[in-house]
Scaffold this motif. Structure first.
Motif, mmCIF file in Angstrom:
data_model
loop_
_atom_site.group_PDB
_atom_site.id
_atom_site.type_symbol
_atom_site.label_atom_id
_atom_site.label_comp_id
_atom_site.label_asym_id
_atom_site.label_seq_id
_atom_site.Cartn_x
_atom_site.Cartn_y
_atom_site.Cartn_z
ATOM 1 N N HIS A 158 -46.006 -7.199 -45.118
ATOM 2 C CA HIS A 158 -46.626 -8.102 -46.105
ATOM 3 C C HIS A 158 -47.046 -7.321 -47.358
ATOM 4 O O HIS A 158 -46.808 -7.775 -48.479
ATOM 5 C CB HIS A 158 -47.834 -8.817 -45.496
ATOM 6 C CG HIS A 158 -48.705 -9.467 -46.509
ATOM 7 N ND1 HIS A 158 -48.362 -10.636 -47.136
ATOM 8 C CD2 HIS A 158 -49.893 -9.084 -47.031
ATOM 9 C CE1 HIS A 158 -49.310 -10.951 -48.006
ATOM 10 N NE2 HIS A 158 -50.253 -10.033 -47.954
ATOM 11 N N LEU A 159 -47.671 -6.172 -47.169
ATOM 12 C CA LEU A 159 -48.113 -5.370 -48.313
ATOM 13 C C LEU A 159 -46.918 -4.962 -49.171
ATOM 14 O O LEU A 159 -46.964 -5.054 -50.400
ATOM 15 C CB LEU A 159 -48.879 -4.138 -47.832
ATOM 16 C CG LEU A 159 -50.226 -4.418 -47.160
ATOM 17 C CD1 LEU A 159 -50.761 -3.166 -46.479
ATOM 18 C CD2 LEU A 159 -51.226 -4.978 -48.147
ATOM 19 N N LYS A 160 -45.844 -4.558 -48.521
ATOM 20 C CA LYS A 160 -44.642 -4.156 -49.256
ATOM 21 C C LYS A 160 -44.046 -5.353 -50.002
ATOM 22 O O LYS A 160 -43.713 -5.247 -51.187
ATOM 23 C CB LYS A 160 -43.625 -3.555 -48.293
ATOM 24 C CG LYS A 160 -42.459 -2.909 -48.970
ATOM 25 C CD LYS A 160 -41.613 -2.152 -47.967
ATOM 26 C CE LYS A 160 -40.563 -1.336 -48.682
ATOM 27 N NZ LYS A 160 -39.848 -0.468 -47.763
ATOM 28 N N ALA A 161 -43.927 -6.489 -49.320
ATOM 29 C CA ALA A 161 -43.361 -7.692 -49.948
ATOM 30 C C ALA A 161 -44.238 -8.200 -51.085
ATOM 31 O O ALA A 161 -43.736 -8.787 -52.047
ATOM 32 C CB ALA A 161 -43.168 -8.786 -48.894
ATOM 33 N N SER A 162 -45.548 -7.957 -50.975
ATOM 34 C CA SER A 162 -46.493 -8.404 -51.998
ATOM 35 C C SER A 162 -46.580 -7.434 -53.173
ATOM 36 O O SER A 162 -47.368 -7.653 -54.089
ATOM 37 C CB SER A 162 -47.888 -8.564 -51.382
ATOM 38 O OG SER A 162 -47.858 -9.530 -50.372
ATOM 39 N N LYS A 163 -45.817 -6.355 -53.115
ATOM 40 C CA LYS A 163 -45.791 -5.350 -54.191
ATOM 41 C C LYS A 163 -47.104 -4.575 -54.324
ATOM 42 O O LYS A 163 -47.433 -4.068 -55.393
ATOM 43 C CB LYS A 163 -45.402 -5.960 -55.540
ATOM 44 C CG LYS A 163 -44.130 -6.766 -55.522
ATOM 45 C CD LYS A 163 -42.930 -5.892 -55.363
ATOM 46 C CE LYS A 163 -41.653 -6.722 -55.568
ATOM 47 N NZ LYS A 163 -40.621 -6.398 -54.651
ATOM 48 N N VAL A 164 -47.855 -4.497 -53.224
ATOM 49 C CA VAL A 164 -49.039 -3.637 -53.184
ATOM 50 C C VAL A 164 -48.531 -2.202 -53.115
ATOM 51 O O VAL A 164 -47.504 -1.935 -52.492
ATOM 52 C CB VAL A 164 -49.906 -3.964 -51.942
ATOM 53 C CG1 VAL A 164 -51.016 -2.952 -51.757
ATOM 54 C CG2 VAL A 164 -50.454 -5.369 -52.037
ATOM 55 N N VAL A 165 -49.220 -1.276 -53.757
ATOM 56 C CA VAL A 165 -48.819 0.125 -53.697
ATOM 57 C C VAL A 165 -49.971 0.943 -53.120
ATOM 58 O O VAL A 165 -51.128 0.759 -53.490
ATOM 59 C CB VAL A 165 -48.429 0.666 -55.092
ATOM 60 C CG1 VAL A 165 -47.970 2.118 -54.992
ATOM 61 C CG2 VAL A 165 -47.337 -0.182 -55.716
ATOM 62 N N TYR A 166 -49.613 1.820 -52.197
ATOM 63 C CA TYR A 166 -50.574 2.708 -51.531
ATOM 64 C C TYR A 166 -50.285 4.132 -52.000
ATOM 65 O O TYR A 166 -49.222 4.673 -51.753
ATOM 66 C CB TYR A 166 -50.384 2.558 -50.023
ATOM 67 C CG TYR A 166 -50.981 3.632 -49.143
ATOM 68 C CD1 TYR A 166 -52.196 4.231 -49.430
ATOM 69 C CD2 TYR A 166 -50.331 4.017 -47.984
ATOM 70 C CE1 TYR A 166 -52.735 5.194 -48.599
ATOM 71 C CE2 TYR A 166 -50.860 4.983 -47.143
ATOM 72 C CZ TYR A 166 -52.056 5.566 -47.455
ATOM 73 O OH TYR A 166 -52.592 6.521 -46.634
ATOM 74 N N ARG B 227 -57.260 -9.445 -45.849
ATOM 75 C CA ARG B 227 -58.005 -10.360 -46.727
ATOM 76 C C ARG B 227 -57.700 -10.091 -48.197
ATOM 77 O O ARG B 227 -57.425 -11.011 -48.967
ATOM 78 C CB ARG B 227 -59.517 -10.220 -46.496
ATOM 79 C CG ARG B 227 -60.034 -10.911 -45.269
ATOM 80 C CD ARG B 227 -61.564 -10.908 -45.220
ATOM 81 N NE ARG B 227 -62.146 -9.571 -45.272
ATOM 82 C CZ ARG B 227 -62.328 -8.796 -44.214
ATOM 83 N NH1 ARG B 227 -61.982 -9.209 -43.018
ATOM 84 N NH2 ARG B 227 -62.880 -7.597 -44.350
ATOM 85 N N TRP B 228 -57.778 -8.835 -48.586
ATOM 86 C CA TRP B 228 -57.617 -8.439 -49.975
ATOM 87 C C TRP B 228 -56.230 -8.808 -50.514
ATOM 88 O O TRP B 228 -56.093 -9.201 -51.666
ATOM 89 C CB TRP B 228 -57.861 -6.938 -50.086
ATOM 90 C CG TRP B 228 -57.715 -6.346 -51.433
ATOM 91 C CD1 TRP B 228 -58.480 -6.588 -52.536
ATOM 92 C CD2 TRP B 228 -56.747 -5.381 -51.833
ATOM 93 N NE1 TRP B 228 -58.045 -5.811 -53.591
ATOM 94 C CE2 TRP B 228 -56.978 -5.066 -53.185
ATOM 95 C CE3 TRP B 228 -55.708 -4.731 -51.170
ATOM 96 C CZ2 TRP B 228 -56.219 -4.155 -53.886
ATOM 97 C CZ3 TRP B 228 -54.947 -3.811 -51.856
ATOM 98 C CH2 TRP B 228 -55.208 -3.537 -53.208
ATOM 99 N N SER B 229 -55.226 -8.709 -49.680
ATOM 100 C CA SER B 229 -53.849 -8.982 -50.104
ATOM 101 C C SER B 229 -53.449 -10.436 -49.874
ATOM 102 O O SER B 229 -52.297 -10.799 -50.083
ATOM 103 C CB SER B 229 -52.880 -8.065 -49.387
ATOM 104 O OG SER B 229 -52.833 -8.371 -47.997
ATOM 105 N N ASP B 230 -54.401 -11.261 -49.434
ATOM 106 C CA ASP B 230 -54.151 -12.685 -49.170
ATOM 107 C C ASP B 230 -53.098 -12.944 -48.104
ATOM 108 O O ASP B 230 -52.346 -13.917 -48.185
ATOM 109 C CB ASP B 230 -53.769 -13.425 -50.461
ATOM 110 C CG ASP B 230 -54.938 -13.549 -51.416
ATOM 111 O OD1 ASP B 230 -56.097 -13.605 -50.949
ATOM 112 O OD2 ASP B 230 -54.695 -13.579 -52.643
ATOM 113 N N MET B 231 -53.057 -12.091 -47.103
ATOM 114 C CA MET B 231 -52.155 -12.335 -45.983
ATOM 115 C C MET B 231 -52.771 -13.381 -45.088
ATOM 116 O O MET B 231 -53.963 -13.313 -44.768
ATOM 117 C CB MET B 231 -51.915 -11.048 -45.183
ATOM 118 C CG MET B 231 -50.998 -11.220 -44.007
ATOM 119 S SD MET B 231 -50.793 -9.641 -43.133
ATOM 120 C CE MET B 231 -49.797 -10.173 -41.755
#
Length: 122
Positions: free
Chosen positions: A35-43, A114-118
């Motif tokens: 989900h984080l990857k699909a949402s374009k979140v970067v770590y 929560r933060w990434s709206d998953m």
């Protein structure tokens, strides 16, 4: 700790209301990483950062699915190191949403969910 004990007692139940407090199961690390990857979140992190190592352990085997940028190996990963400079990364780990919102420091799987709206797991 109390939450862990409640989850252990539920043994397979994904959520339950107890004294008007909802207790949800922890998110699936692989689903969250995807989900984080699909949402374009970067770590952003560093191989030598103990907090980043701990953050990775929270994801277990799914750690390699994270949208990770290595900031501390400029000779091996110059494009990633440049991305860290462009993003003005000052501490590790740093998580950034596409809208620029940041979280710095180790984040629990629940907080990242929560933060990434998953949507929480059923």
């Amino acid at each position: 700790m109390v939450r862990s004990l409640l989850l252990a007692a539920l043994a397979g139940t994904s959520s339950v209301a107890l004294n008007n407090v909802a207790v949800n199961a922890a998110p699936d690390p692989a689903a969250l990483a995807d989900h984080l990857k699909a949402s374009k979140v970067v770590y952003y992190g560093s191989w030598r950062c103990s907090a980043c190592q701990y953050q990775g352990r929270l994801f277990g085997d799914a750690v390699n699915r994270l949208p990770y940028v290595e900031c501390a190996k400029p000779d091996e990963f110059p494009i990633q190191a440049a991305a860290c400079q462009t993003a003005e990364i000052r501490a590790f780990p740093t998580w950034i949403l596409p809208n620029g919102e940041r979280r710095v420091g180790v984040q629990s799987l629940e907080e990242l969910e929560r933060w990434s709206d998953m949507s929480p797991s059923p």
